[in-house]
Scaffold this motif. Structure first.
Motif, short mmCIF file in Angstrom:
data_model
loop_
_atom_site.label_atom_id
_atom_site.label_comp_id
_atom_site.label_asym_id
_atom_site.label_seq_id
_atom_site.Cartn_x
_atom_site.Cartn_y
_atom_site.Cartn_z
N ARG A 28 0.82 -1.26 0.03
CA ARG A 28 -0.16 -0.09 -0.13
C ARG A 28 0.93 1.08 -0.08
NH1 ARG A 28 1.72 1.12 4.99
NH2 ARG A 28 0.27 0.29 6.49
N PRO A 30 0.12 4.60 1.68
CA PRO A 30 -0.98 4.99 2.52
C PRO A 30 -0.62 6.72 3.04
CG PRO A 30 0.68 3.98 3.86
CD PRO A 30 1.23 4.13 2.54
N GLU A 64 -5.29 8.30 3.65
CA GLU A 64 -5.37 8.25 5.05
C GLU A 64 -6.06 9.79 5.59
OE1 GLU A 64 -2.60 5.73 6.86
OE2 GLU A 64 -3.70 4.11 6.06
N TYR A 174 -6.48 6.33 13.95
CA TYR A 174 -5.36 5.98 12.65
C TYR A 174 -5.08 4.45 12.84
CZ TYR A 174 -0.66 5.04 11.30
OH TYR A 174 0.37 4.70 10.71
N1 GLU Z 1 -0.82 7.43 6.69
C1 GLU Z 1 0.66 7.39 7.53
C2 GLU Z 1 1.43 8.38 7.16
O1 GLU Z 1 1.29 9.40 6.14
C3 GLU Z 1 1.13 5.97 7.04
C4 GLU Z 1 0.63 4.84 7.82
C5 GLU Z 1 1.21 3.73 7.66
O2 GLU Z 1 2.19 3.56 6.81
O3 GLU Z 1 1.14 2.53 8.26
O4 GLU Z 1 2.53 8.65 7.90
#
Ligand code: GLU
Length: 468
Positions: A28, A30, A64, A174
């Motif tokens: 992923r 994210p 996210e 989160y």
């Molecule tokens: N959304 C998170 C970030 O931008 C990353 C989450 C993950 O890699 O588990 O730091």
């Protein structure tokens, strides 16, 4: 979608992606869209991309965006655009803000299975207000996970206590959203920066409560700014768009960021995305943090500029030159711009360097006649009379020769070289070069004369003679 359920009979995948057997690799991207796409996001995406494409796997882009105050559509669009710009793509796309019902459903399930519970607490932000947060019942075990880059990592989870996984049954935090999504999206490999290592035990505890399979982890060291300070997500100067605006080439940024903390086994420095995919092995990612070095990035960019087809280089050089020449209020001449392309090619590492050359005034003499200081016309140690004599002879020779010689520096040189050699090259060529450029430093006079052409060259020599 179905759960990637934990099963005790199915063997765990081997610890490197190569031996995954029948298991499809799914990774992923994210990002949290709380700022423009920074180099760290690009690096995360590149490493995941190389790994996934190497193993013919699937890439899930997951925005996210659960932090409602800080997430913005504009940032999400910038992240998508920047990653596409450096050449990446993905196969599936999700947005966490559109999945809140799924998280609520799973929270309900954990509460009804008594793996989590609702706890009434006073809000820290608004004293007096009571919240119904959801806490995970933490069995308080030791958790060991195998990291593909760092080896085994063990945490004692007792100190985490019964940590909060949701602000309420309808507002998952989160860690919870990430774990639910990783499971539902059947993520097999979580490749992310080592700032997430301390999140991993919490996420594993949530996985165990949900009864889902643990993905494999690979935490790579974050890279640092050239001052060795951690790069901040929200500072514009490390955003991909700022490099794009400065005129870096996407292939150069991709190549540099990919090899920042990863050395391809072939030892090659310049690699296309396809070549990187071929060479990629997650275990070759360095265990210590790399430093982002803008000079190194400029070097990569220069290599890509040197490889660029000539017509493409010329066309872009024209656009860049015209932009800065106009900003300096000089008269743009496309013919001169075209002839300048090879000089620009020699001198720049990145397109914005054209701006520096033009803005510094270094290129002014290509677009306007210089203002001459008469004392500077003769070469040091020789007099005005001598300079006048040389310039007059040069004017005669150049105006008598066929006009075509002005199209090539070599032909101009041939026309006066014998004379210059006989009289002393410095004494003859310094006044000529100064007459044409008005600068103590510039390309040689034949290059300048071939760029500005016959009329301008003869006119400037005349002006220098008159000034002496
Ligand atoms: N959304 C998170 C970030 O931008 C990353 C989450 C993950 O890699 O588990 O730091």
């Amino acid at each position: 979608m179905t759960w990637h359920k934990k099963s005790s009979t199915r063997p765990r995948p081997a610890s490197n992606g190569m031996n995954l057997g029948m298991n499809e690799v799914r990774v992923r991207f994210p990002p949290s869209p709380t700022g423009y796409c920074h180099v760290g996001t690009a690096r995360m995406a590149i490493l995941n991309y190389l790994f996934a494409r190497k193993h013919k796997g699937t890439i899930v882009f997951r925005s996210e965006d659960t932090d409602r105050e800080r997430s913005k559509g504009e940032y999400e669009a910038d992240i998508i655009d920047s990653l596409h710009w450096i050449g990446l793509d993905w196969d599936e796309f999700y947005r966490q803000s559109e999945r809140t019902e799924i998280y609520s459903h799973e929270l309900d399930r954990l509460v009804s299975e008594k793996s989590a519970y609702i706890s009434e607490e006073e809000s820290k932000k608004e004293p007096g207000k009571m919240l119904h947060v959801v806490r995970l019942k933490n069995p308080g075990t030791l958790i060991t996970f195998t990291d593909l880059i760092r080896g085994d990592i063990t945490f004692d989870t007792r100190e985490l206590g019964d940590f909060v996984i949701a602000r309420s049954l309808s507002e998952a935090l989160y860690h919870f959203a990430v774990v639910v999504d990783d499971a539902l999206m059947r993520i097999t490999h979580v490749i992310r920066g080592d700032d997430h290592i301390s999140n991993t035990p919490r996420q594993i505890l949530i996985q165990e409560a949900l009864g889902v399979e643990r993905p494999l982890y690979a935490h790579y060291p974050l890279h640092l700014g050239s001052d060795r300070a951690k790069l901040s997500k929200r500072t514009g100067d490390v955003s991909v768009r700022s490099y794009r605006e400065a005129g870096f080439l996407p292939q150069a940024l991709l190549n540099y960021v990919a090899t920042l903390g990863w050395t391809p086994p072939s030892g090659k420095e310049i690699l296309s995305l396809g070549e990187m995919v071929q060479e990629f092995d997650i275990s070759d990612v360095h265990k210590s943090g790399a430093v982002f070095d803008i000079e190194k990035l400029r070097w990569f960019n220069r290599q890509y500029l040197l490889q660029m087809p000539r017509e493409e280089f010329e066309a872009t050089a024209q656009v860049e030159l015209e932009k800065y020449v106009a900003a300096r209020k000089l008269l743009w001449d496309p013919e001169i711009g075209r002839k300048l392309a090879p000089i620009v090619h020699e001198r720049i590492s990145v397109w914005s360097d054209v701006g520096s050359l033009v803005t510094n005034g270094e290129f002014d003499y290509f677009f306007s006649d210089p203002t001459l200081v008469s004392a500077k016309i003769p070469e040091k140690g020789s007099g005005a009379g001598e300079a006048r004599r040389h310039l007059t002879t040069l004017h005669d020779k150049l105006s008598a020769a066929e006009p075509e010689i002005f199209s090539l520096p070599e032909r101009l040189k041939d026309a006066v070289w014998e004379y210059a050699t006989h009289e002393g090259r410095g004494k003859v060529l310094w006044p000529l070069r100064y007459a044409l450029s008005g600068k103590e430093r510039s390309p040689d006079p034949f290059v300048i004369a071939s760029v500005i052409g016959r009329d301008a060259a003869l006119r400037r020599i005349d002006a220098a003679i008159a000034a002496l």
